[in-house]
Design a protein around this motif. Structure first.
Motif, mmCIF file in Angstrom:
data_model
loop_
_atom_site.group_PDB
_atom_site.id
_atom_site.type_symbol
_atom_site.label_atom_id
_atom_site.label_comp_id
_atom_site.label_asym_id
_atom_site.label_seq_id
_atom_site.Cartn_x
_atom_site.Cartn_y
_atom_site.Cartn_z
ATOM 1 N N ASP A 99 0.788 -1.407 0.065
ATOM 2 C CA ASP A 99 0.071 0.096 0.133
ATOM 3 C C ASP A 99 0.839 1.238 -0.064
ATOM 4 O O ASP A 99 0.366 2.593 0.062
ATOM 5 C CB ASP A 99 -0.817 0.025 1.105
ATOM 6 N N ALA B 257 0.509 3.659 3.045
ATOM 7 C CA ALA B 257 -0.563 4.412 3.464
ATOM 8 C C ALA B 257 -1.420 4.165 4.758
ATOM 9 O O ALA B 257 -1.781 5.198 5.520
ATOM 10 C CB ALA B 257 -1.703 4.213 2.389
ATOM 11 N N THR C 131 2.279 13.471 1.372
ATOM 12 C CA THR C 131 2.390 11.929 1.045
ATOM 13 C C THR C 131 3.374 11.858 -0.482
ATOM 14 O O THR C 131 3.539 12.639 -1.202
ATOM 15 C CB THR C 131 1.214 11.591 0.694
ATOM 16 N N PHE D 144 2.138 7.209 -4.352
ATOM 17 C CA PHE D 144 1.356 5.824 -4.203
ATOM 18 C C PHE D 144 1.152 5.364 -5.519
ATOM 19 O O PHE D 144 -0.006 5.012 -5.919
ATOM 20 C CB PHE D 144 -0.082 6.027 -3.514
ATOM 21 N N ALA E 54 -4.643 3.043 -1.789
ATOM 22 C CA ALA E 54 -3.573 3.719 -0.829
ATOM 23 C C ALA E 54 -4.351 5.076 -0.384
ATOM 24 O O ALA E 54 -4.234 5.479 0.613
ATOM 25 C CB ALA E 54 -2.183 3.700 -1.406
ATOM 26 N N LEU E 55 -4.602 6.040 -1.450
ATOM 27 C CA LEU E 55 -4.723 7.201 -1.365
ATOM 28 C C LEU E 55 -5.939 7.307 -0.580
ATOM 29 O O LEU E 55 -6.423 8.064 0.162
ATOM 30 C CB LEU E 55 -5.136 7.828 -2.775
ATOM 31 N N THR F 65 -7.206 5.305 1.675
ATOM 32 C CA THR F 65 -6.883 4.844 3.138
ATOM 33 C C THR F 65 -6.270 6.107 4.020
ATOM 34 O O THR F 65 -6.743 6.337 4.819
ATOM 35 C CB THR F 65 -5.615 3.782 3.032
ATOM 36 N N VAL F 66 -5.459 7.078 3.186
ATOM 37 C CA VAL F 66 -4.959 8.197 3.843
ATOM 38 C C VAL F 66 -6.317 9.212 3.970
ATOM 39 O O VAL F 66 -6.141 9.828 4.946
ATOM 40 C CB VAL F 66 -3.925 8.725 3.176
#
Length: 321
Positions: free
Chosen positions: A133, A136, A159, A162, A168-169, A171-172
């Protein structure tokens, strides 16, 4: 090797690059010099960072503002280790095979934030292309730990891109940082030499996607100048960021960490930074920070308050219109 020419004038596209040997180091002009960090506050901040076994981008990137920021007990934390999987030509962070993630790091960052009494904190990281990930979830865990330990502290994340890390994005963004920052670093024509592992339009799309996921989240991006870019390229980059609805742009002078890094092609004088700031504001950015010593996290706490005020003023104006 093929040289790209400007056929209108029959000259190299970046004439400064043609004149400057890569191993030549220019003398810094007066407007870029800073005092050595020697204050009591600086040493106290250094002790807190060391005691919690943390890494800061302030040190890893050789930031010229470290003395000023650490004196005020402002530090930007770099999570997921000191080794990056990318090899950007401008960056002083070590490239190689990273160590496993430290599960205690989110709590340690949160403790340091509490000890410093930070009202606003910036969390950045190395690129971790080795992780499924991209790290993330680790960033999200760090945000959550700060929220738990210091609920009044606002959090800004800077960040990686990714790249090829599906989900992943999201998740953040789901961790609800107050500001989502991802730097373009330079104009697209420089990517192959300056940021070879990244893709310009992927980064633009990343920032645009943040707004799609959460329209209320502030977005931010930054670039360096002095890498051989042309003014019209900077203006196009501004337009690309505004198309992605980015709120805040930072523009600072590139400084080569060592002779092995990409050379400084030009030291941009302060009046040109002022002109770029005026132009960026005319394009609709809520906030602009442009000066030789501007860095992504420099004055981030003060800038966040200004960003909130600028949005409130804009929304009020729209209601009256």
């Amino acid at each position: 090797m093929v040289t790209v020419l400007d056929t209108r004038a029959e000259r190299p596209r970046h004439p400064e690059k043609a004149k400057r040997p890569e191993n030549e180091v220019q003398k810094k002009p007066a407007w870029i010099r800073v005092k050595a960090p020697v204050s009591k506050g600086y040493n106290e901040t250094k002790s807190i960072v060391r005691d919690n076994n943390l890494v800061t981008v302030c040190e890893e990137a050789g930031c010229p503002n470290i003395g000023e920021c650490w004196q005020k007990k402002h530090a930007s934390f770099m999570v997921m280790g000191e080794i990056c999987t990318r090899a950007c030509a401008f960056c002083n962070v070590t490239t190689g095979r990273p160590l496993p993630l430290d599960p205690a790091e989110p709590a340690n960052v949160a403790e340091a934030v509490a000890q410093m009494g930070l009202k606003h904190v910036v969390i950045t990281s190395v690129d971790r292309d080795d992780l499924p990930d991209g790290g993330a979830q680790h960033i999200a865990d760090t945000i959550a730990a700060i929220r738990l330990r210091s609920p009044e502290t606002t959090v800004e994340v800077l960040t990686p891109d990714f790249l090829r890390k599906d989900g992943a994005l999201e998740t953040v963004v789901a961790a609800k940082p107050d500001v989502f920052n991802h730097n373009l670093e330079t104009v697209p024509s420089n990517y192959l030499t300056v940021r070879p592992g990244a893709r310009y339009f992927h980064s633009i799309r990343l920032l645009q996607r943040v707004k799609e996921l959460d329209p209320t989240m502030f977005t931010k991006s930054g670039i360096m100048v002095g890498l051989g870019e042309e003014r019209n390229e900077i203006l196009q980059l501004m337009d690309d960021l505004r198309t992605a609805d980015v709120d805040f742009i930072t523009i600072g002078q590139y400084l080569a960490p060592t002779r092995r890094h990409h050379p400084v092609i030009r030291f941009v004088p302060p009046d040109e930074f002022k002109s770029l700031e005026t132009t960026a504001r005319s394009k609709g950015f809520l906030m602009v920070s442009a000066s030789p010593l501007t860095r992504s996290s420099h004055h981030a706490d003060e800038d966040f308050a200004k960003l909130q005020a600028a949005r409130a003023a804009r929304d009020a104006a729209l209601q009256l219109a």
